[in-house]
Scaffold this motif. Sequence first.
Motif, PDB file in Angstrom:
ATOM      1  N   GLU A  31       1.056  16.665   8.682  1.00  0.00           N
ATOM      2  CA  GLU A  31      -0.391  16.665   8.904  1.00  0.00           C
ATOM      3  C   GLU A  31      -1.122  16.036   7.713  1.00  0.00           C
ATOM      4  OE1 GLU A  31      -4.074  19.812   9.522  1.00  0.00           O
ATOM      5  OE2 GLU A  31      -2.020  20.544   9.623  1.00  0.00           O
ATOM      6  N   ASP A  32      -0.642  16.300   6.501  1.00  0.00           N
ATOM      7  CA  ASP A  32      -1.233  15.702   5.302  1.00  0.00           C
ATOM      8  C   ASP A  32      -1.054  14.187   5.317  1.00  0.00           C
ATOM      9  OD1 ASP A  32      -1.783  18.322   4.272  1.00  0.00           O
ATOM     10  OD2 ASP A  32       0.296  18.417   3.561  1.00  0.00           O
ATOM     11  N   GLN A  33       0.123  13.755   5.755  1.00  0.00           N
ATOM     12  CA  GLN A  33       0.385  12.317   5.836  1.00  0.00           C
ATOM     13  C   GLN A  33      -0.570  11.656   6.821  1.00  0.00           C
ATOM     14  OE1 GLN A  33       4.337  10.326   5.768  1.00  0.00           O
ATOM     15  NE2 GLN A  33       3.938  10.080   7.945  1.00  0.00           N
ATOM     16  N   TYR A  34      -0.843  12.313   7.937  1.00  0.00           N
ATOM     17  CA  TYR A  34      -1.776  11.777   8.921  1.00  0.00           C
ATOM     18  C   TYR A  34      -3.159  11.578   8.292  1.00  0.00           C
ATOM     19  CZ  TYR A  34      -4.844  11.477  12.957  1.00  0.00           C
ATOM     20  OH  TYR A  34      -5.802  11.066  13.846  1.00  0.00           O
ATOM     21  N   HIS A  85       0.846  -1.185   0.000  1.00  0.00           N
ATOM     22  CA  HIS A  85       0.000   0.000   0.000  1.00  0.00           C
ATOM     23  C   HIS A  85       0.888   1.244   0.000  1.00  0.00           C
ATOM     24  CE1 HIS A  85      -4.333   0.377   0.187  1.00  0.00           C
ATOM     25  NE2 HIS A  85      -4.164   1.557   0.737  1.00  0.00           N
ATOM     26  N   HIS A  86       0.384   2.337  -0.526  1.00  0.00           N
ATOM     27  CA  HIS A  86       1.058   3.634  -0.485  1.00  0.00           C
ATOM     28  C   HIS A  86       0.037   4.629   0.061  1.00  0.00           C
ATOM     29  CE1 HIS A  86       4.579   2.348  -2.782  1.00  0.00           C
ATOM     30  NE2 HIS A  86       3.739   1.692  -3.579  1.00  0.00           N
ATOM     31  N   ASN A  87       0.026   4.775   1.363  1.00  0.00           N
ATOM     32  CA  ASN A  87      -0.999   5.598   2.005  1.00  0.00           C
ATOM     33  C   ASN A  87      -1.031   7.026   1.477  1.00  0.00           C
ATOM     34  OD1 ASN A  87      -1.791   3.455   3.629  1.00  0.00           O
ATOM     35  ND2 ASN A  87      -0.435   4.047   5.295  1.00  0.00           N
ATOM     36  N   PHE A  88       0.130   7.623   1.255  1.00  0.00           N
ATOM     37  CA  PHE A  88       0.157   9.023   0.860  1.00  0.00           C
ATOM     38  C   PHE A  88      -0.537   9.260  -0.481  1.00  0.00           C
ATOM     39  CE2 PHE A  88       3.997   7.495  -1.206  1.00  0.00           C
ATOM     40  CZ  PHE A  88       3.966   8.143  -2.440  1.00  0.00           C
ATOM     41  N   THR A 114      -2.222  -4.179   7.210  1.00  0.00           N
ATOM     42  CA  THR A 114      -1.636  -3.583   6.018  1.00  0.00           C
ATOM     43  C   THR A 114      -0.159  -3.270   6.219  1.00  0.00           C
ATOM     44  OG1 THR A 114      -1.870  -1.847   4.345  1.00  0.00           O
ATOM     45  CG2 THR A 114      -2.292  -1.223   6.622  1.00  0.00           C
ATOM     46  N   VAL A 115       0.521  -3.160   5.105  1.00  0.00           N
ATOM     47  CA  VAL A 115       1.922  -2.749   5.057  1.00  0.00           C
ATOM     48  C   VAL A 115       1.966  -1.513   4.169  1.00  0.00           C
ATOM     49  CG1 VAL A 115       4.245  -3.375   4.293  1.00  0.00           C
ATOM     50  CG2 VAL A 115       2.748  -5.111   5.296  1.00  0.00           C
ATOM     51  N   ASP A 116       2.590  -0.463   4.635  1.00  0.00           N
ATOM     52  CA  ASP A 116       2.723   0.732   3.804  1.00  0.00           C
ATOM     53  C   ASP A 116       4.144   0.825   3.282  1.00  0.00           C
ATOM     54  OD1 ASP A 116       1.936   3.158   2.580  1.00  0.00           O
ATOM     55  OD2 ASP A 116       2.924   4.265   4.193  1.00  0.00           O
TER      56      ASP A 116
END
Length: 151
Positions: A102-105, A67-70, A123-125
């Motif tokens: 903050e955006d990453q959060y 996964h790529h959360n950002f 999950t794995v980021d």
Amino acid sequence: MPTMLLEHIDTLATFDEQRRVLRNAWVLIRDNQIEAIGVEGTQPTGADQTMDLSGYVVLPGLISTHHHNFQTLLRNIPHMENASLFPWLHDLYLLMSEVRDEDQYVATMVAHAELLLSGCTTTVDHSYLKVNDMKFDTEIQAAQEIGIRFH
């Protein structure tokens, strides 16, 4: 330690070594961990909370290993939607150079909420982007707050 009894489960797919599928089943959860499973008539009494799952199928949580959360921040940007890889990466890095912690959060909370709603519990980021004031601890904090297993 709080307990929850999921009872009257129509179908419980265990995915254990025997690949058992239990009908009219129950699951006892203690302190957010499965303690026991069984079939109707053998369930424990006195759980702090019960949930009637008549008509439901219950199975173990899914796992997302990549996964790529950002990237949840980059949806619905028209010129990036159908871009080929290298133009997309170019624009991605330009946009991401402005991202703050903050955006990453927020991105992590959105990504994890979507995963949980789809049945994913772990999950794995692959967080390779660290710019400005971004910290790995922010993703860990968001995962703890929303309740997903995170690596």
